[in-house]
Scaffold this active site. Structure first.
Site, mmCIF file in Angstrom:
data_model
loop_
_atom_site.group_PDB
_atom_site.id
_atom_site.type_symbol
_atom_site.label_atom_id
_atom_site.label_comp_id
_atom_site.label_asym_id
_atom_site.label_seq_id
_atom_site.Cartn_x
_atom_site.Cartn_y
_atom_site.Cartn_z
ATOM 1 N N ASP A 162 -27.722 -75.722 -31.710
ATOM 2 C CA ASP A 162 -27.177 -77.073 -31.828
ATOM 3 C C ASP A 162 -25.683 -76.966 -32.121
ATOM 4 O O ASP A 162 -25.048 -75.999 -31.728
ATOM 5 C CB ASP A 162 -27.938 -77.840 -32.924
ATOM 6 C CG ASP A 162 -28.077 -79.311 -32.600
ATOM 7 O OD1 ASP A 162 -27.043 -79.973 -32.404
ATOM 8 O OD2 ASP A 162 -29.207 -79.826 -32.534
ATOM 9 N N HIS A 236 -24.437 -83.603 -35.325
ATOM 10 C CA HIS A 236 -25.741 -83.515 -34.664
ATOM 11 C C HIS A 236 -26.580 -82.351 -35.188
ATOM 12 O O HIS A 236 -27.773 -82.493 -35.465
ATOM 13 C CB HIS A 236 -25.474 -83.367 -33.159
ATOM 14 C CG HIS A 236 -26.649 -83.546 -32.277
ATOM 15 N ND1 HIS A 236 -27.445 -82.505 -31.875
ATOM 16 C CD2 HIS A 236 -27.156 -84.647 -31.681
ATOM 17 C CE1 HIS A 236 -28.394 -82.954 -31.069
ATOM 18 N NE2 HIS A 236 -28.240 -84.253 -30.925
ATOM 19 N N SER A 598 -33.328 -86.139 -29.313
ATOM 20 C CA SER A 598 -32.755 -85.094 -30.180
ATOM 21 C C SER A 598 -33.323 -85.157 -31.587
ATOM 22 O O SER A 598 -33.391 -84.150 -32.283
ATOM 23 C CB SER A 598 -31.233 -85.259 -30.284
ATOM 24 O OG SER A 598 -30.588 -84.724 -29.179
#
Length: 816
Positions: A162, A236, A598
């Protein structure tokens, strides 16, 4: 969010003024470490029996790894002049090959070199919780079985490919937890922060590395904003890691309010960070493959991938065969469970970006929590909206002023003052103590305007609150409640916005030039801080990518159901990085509430860690089967699942959901720990699936797997997966499945049902399985009528001890 690849290459060329170089992923003859059987003199076998972990520090492994890397360097050195190429990575563990920055002409030379098996141009990838543990029943139904939340996921290592991690965030801190002992099975390393000189690990975080060679070679990497370290420059990566494995009971505080306490699904699991995604541009497959290769080499148990390609790979005909999916196949061969986000291209069909049977493809659901608010007008009308905010003072109304009516100077119209992004263009004297009315423009959709900025503008002007009205819905608009520190509301229903505008206009007298004489419209904003819990949950989120799955770039339907499973992915509270700028409403914040598949994938990664903790010897396919066969197709109210869909007017409506929306159903963690039966599969089974897929090139399979083709499966739909899909059913077809009993001896009755266009029969109707034993059963599907649409059904195995094992069945009938 993804910048055009060619643009970044052209900029790069302008600086270097050299022949056009691009990044290629090359595989060559010879087995990678995970499958090398010892057929070279001087190098012992490194492949292990299934589900055994390879020791990356052993002399056998390091010696063979050196041999592979030397082979890569020798090949490049023999073919090309020094300085005319740049090798970015050697891939040794899962695939045997390298990433290299070369010209198109050099790529053609490699392509025609006898020991080279494939040459693929690199392509782009993109990034695709306070309440969800309770919603999924973890604190009461799952964690206690493993010793409570402070043992849930103990010693399971989850790898996150990620955007990195914020290592000092409370969700990953160790100062309030029982000390973590050494994690001896994990061999990964911790990079040191170039600024603080501290490493990123603390016992909870056991590994932290970054991969950016391809991004640098493409000219997309900027160390000032992307950080040449595992530090999360986006938010994220911290968010997904916290959803799967964040500490339990972390207060989510913003703007002076607490929005509950956050927890990961497996709060005691260890976190291994492999940063390969970056702010703004996303990432490159060459970096992602290097990260996955390293993660499996280091000994992770589970991989969480909230990342996927921008589109099906154009250079390979078959979606399952490319460097990315081939690497994941080897990861599964090495015993690693992989959860991947389905993609956010919904609600349209064939929008999945996760295709292969060896990974768990996760769709996103809306859970039972909704944040609602309302605006009460002086004429008595109450307008519903979204607003994660406190209320204006009770029993009091406030004057409403529109941004366009309180401009300091009409010449500032070029700044689009109605969206309230710039306090300096509005008259503070006229706004102070009043509720500011603003307009929701296309700038909010593209991210150049934000609700956070509206709130800051209103606060800077001393407003009592703000209203943001949507007058027309732009394509791509998604309306999420955003936490703000002052009373505020977003009116998303266009007809309600018109009610507000009509009331304001009729209550606001103007002179002949249009200037306001007096502001007489009034209103008050309700309290939106407390969520409402709905029984209609879960529902498939509008954005969640839909099936049918595709097998090739021409979008031919696959004989394989995707997505596999549904998990919460809408409005998920979790950790955020203060460095992140890609979510304008959470710039500088420590937490964010965002939506996407996600967010769904790490829910499954964390729950898989709990299953792995209870059943350490289960294969990735067994864990996936347990999650799928115990999932539910009913909502909390006992009704069949619904899916969000666009109506004819572009508004949102609910329709009956199908397996193309949710796969097998919504995850049920408690049931997954004790599934009764599992559908197991391994590397040879996946080879059989590939070899029997229509239109596939046998040589290409060998190039990616180093294995001869295995056709004994007959058809790809005979892969022993916990679902059955026949995209082109001609006449009758009989499908076989094998189940293994992972509980005590039990007798199962087998029943099936199907939409009327396809007949379904199962054989035998019942069977008894001893503990640990396996049995086959068959399902015969017959096309009855040609509707031109898919028929859906299920096979249900009901055990005498209470186990229920359900698999979805999907087929479309054709004439002979």
């Amino acid at each position: 969010m993804v910048v055009n690849f060619q643009c970044s290459v052209l900029v790069f060329l302008a600086i270097l003024v050299v022949g056009k170089a691009e990044i290629y992923i090359v595989t060559i003859e010879g087995e990678p470490i995970v499958s090398y059987k010892g057929d070279l003199d001087g190098f012992e076998a490194t492949a292990m029996e299934s589900d055994e972990k390879i020791d990356p520090t052993s002399e056998i492994v390091t010696s063979y790894a050196r041999h592979l890397e030397n082979k890569h360097d020798m090949l490049l050195g023999m073919l090309f002049e020094r300085g005319s190429f740049k090798k970015l990575y050697s891939y040794k563990h899962l695939i045997n090959g390298f990433a290299v920055d070369i010209t198109h002409e050099q790529a053609e030379i490699l392509r025609h070199t006898p020991i080279v098996k494939s040459v693929e141009r690199d392509w782009k990838v993109r990034r695709l919780t306070t309440h969800t543990p309770e919603f999924l029943g973890l604190p009461t139904g799952v964690w206690p079985t493993g010793g409570g939340f402070d043992r849930a996921g103990e010693d399971i290592v989850i790898g996150f490919v990620d955007s990195g991690i914020s290592p000092h965030h409370p969700s990953f801190a160790t100062y309030n937890t029982e000390p973590f002992g050494p994690c001896l099975k994990y061999k990964g390393k911790c990079e040191v922060d170039p600024d603080t000189k501290k490493d990123f690990c603390n016992g909870k975080i056991v590994g932290a590395q970054h991969f950016a060679e391809a991004a640098k070679a493409a000219g997309a990497f900027n160390p000032a904003i992307h950080f040449a370290s595992p530090l999360d420059g986006d938010g994220h990566g911290s968010h997904t890691a916290a959803i799967a494995a964040g500490n339990n009971g972390i207060p989510v505080r913003m703007h002076g309010y607490e929005f509950g306490k956050a927890s990961g699904m497996a709060p005691r699991a260890r976190i291994a960070v492999y940063k390969a995604l970056y702010r703004i541009f996303g990432g490159f497959v060459a970096d992602v493959v290097a990260a996955i290769d390293q993660a499996v080499h280091d000994g992770v148990d589970i991989l969480s991938l909230s990342v996927g390609p921008n589109s099906p790979p154009a250079t390979t005909k078959i979606t399952y065969l490319n460097p990315f999916d081939a690497t994941l196949l080897s990861a599964v061969k090495a015993g690693v469970f992989v959860a991947q986000a389905a993609g956010n291209g919904g609600p349209f069909p064939k929008t999945l970006v996760s295709y292969s049977p060896w990974i768990a493809t996760v769709a996103a659901a809306i859970d039972d929590r909704r944040y609602k608010n309302h605006l009460t007008l002086g004429n008595g009308k109450i307008l519903a909206g979204l607003g994660l905010s406190p209320a204006t003072h009770l029993n009091r109304t406030y004057t409403l002023v529109a941004a366009n009516d309180v401009l300091l100077d009409s010449s500032v119209m070029k700044y689009s003052p109605s969206d309230c992004q710039k306090p300096e263009v509005l008259n503070k004297r006229l706004v102070e103590g009043k509720v500011l009315l603003c307009g929701y423009s296309f700038s909010f959709v593209v991210g150049t305007a934000s609700i956070k900025k509206v709130s800051q503008t209103a606060k800077a002007l001393g407003a009592a609150g703000f209203v943001l009205a949507v007058e027309n819905i732009s394509p791509g608009a998604k309306f999420d409640p955003v936490p703000v520190g002052i009373p505020g509301i977003l009116i998303t229903d266009v007809s309600k916005s018109m009610d507000l505008i009509d009331y304001y206009n009729t209550s606001t007298p103007r002179d002949w030039t249009g200037r306001v004489k007096s502001f007489d419209a009034v209103g008050s904003i309700g309290d939106g801080l407390m969520p409402l819990l709905y029984k209609s949950a879960p529902e498939v989120a509008l954005f969640s990518a839909r099936g049918p799955n595709i097998r090739d770039f021409s979008f031919q339907d696959a004989d394989l159901l995707k997505p596999d499973i549904l998990a919460p992915g809408s409005l998920i509270w979790a950790a955020w990085s203060p460095n992140g700028t890609d979510e304008p409403n959470y710039v500088g914040e420590g937490f964010a509430m965002i939506s996407g598949t996600s967010m769904a994938a790490p829910h499954i990664a964390g729950i898989a860690a709990l299953v792995k903790q209870k059943h350490p010897n289960w294969s990735p396919a067994a864990i996936k089967s347990a999650l799928m066969t115990t999932s539910t197709t009913m909502d909390r109210g006992g009704r069949p699942l619904k899916a969000q869909q666009f109506s004819e007017t572009e508004a949102m409506k609910l329709v009956s959901a199908t397996p193309f929306d949710y796969g097998s159903g919504h995850v049920n963690p408690r049931a997954a720990l004790d599934p009764g039966l599992i559908f197991d599969a391994g590397y040879e089974d996946y080879l059989g699936f590939l070899c029997t897929t229509a239109g596939i090139n046998v040589h290409e399979i060998h190039n990616y797997t180093n294995s001869p083709c295995n056709f004994t499966m007959g058809h790809p739909w005979n892969l022993n997966s916990p679902s059955i899909t026949i995209a082109h059913l001609v006449g009758s077809q009989t499908v076989t499945r094998t189940v293994t009993n992972v509980a005590e001896e039990e007798t199962y009755t087998i029943t099936a049902r199907m939409d009327p266009a396809v007949a379904i029969e199962v054989n035998p109707p019942a069977m008894t399985l001893l503990s640990g034993s396996s049995r086959k059963f068959s399902v015969t599907l017959t096309a009855r009528s040609l509707t031109g649409t898919y028929s859906f059904g299920q096979v249900l195995l009901k055990g005498s001890r209470g186990h229920k094992v359900r698999i979805p069945v999907v087929a479309m009938g054709y004439q002979r």
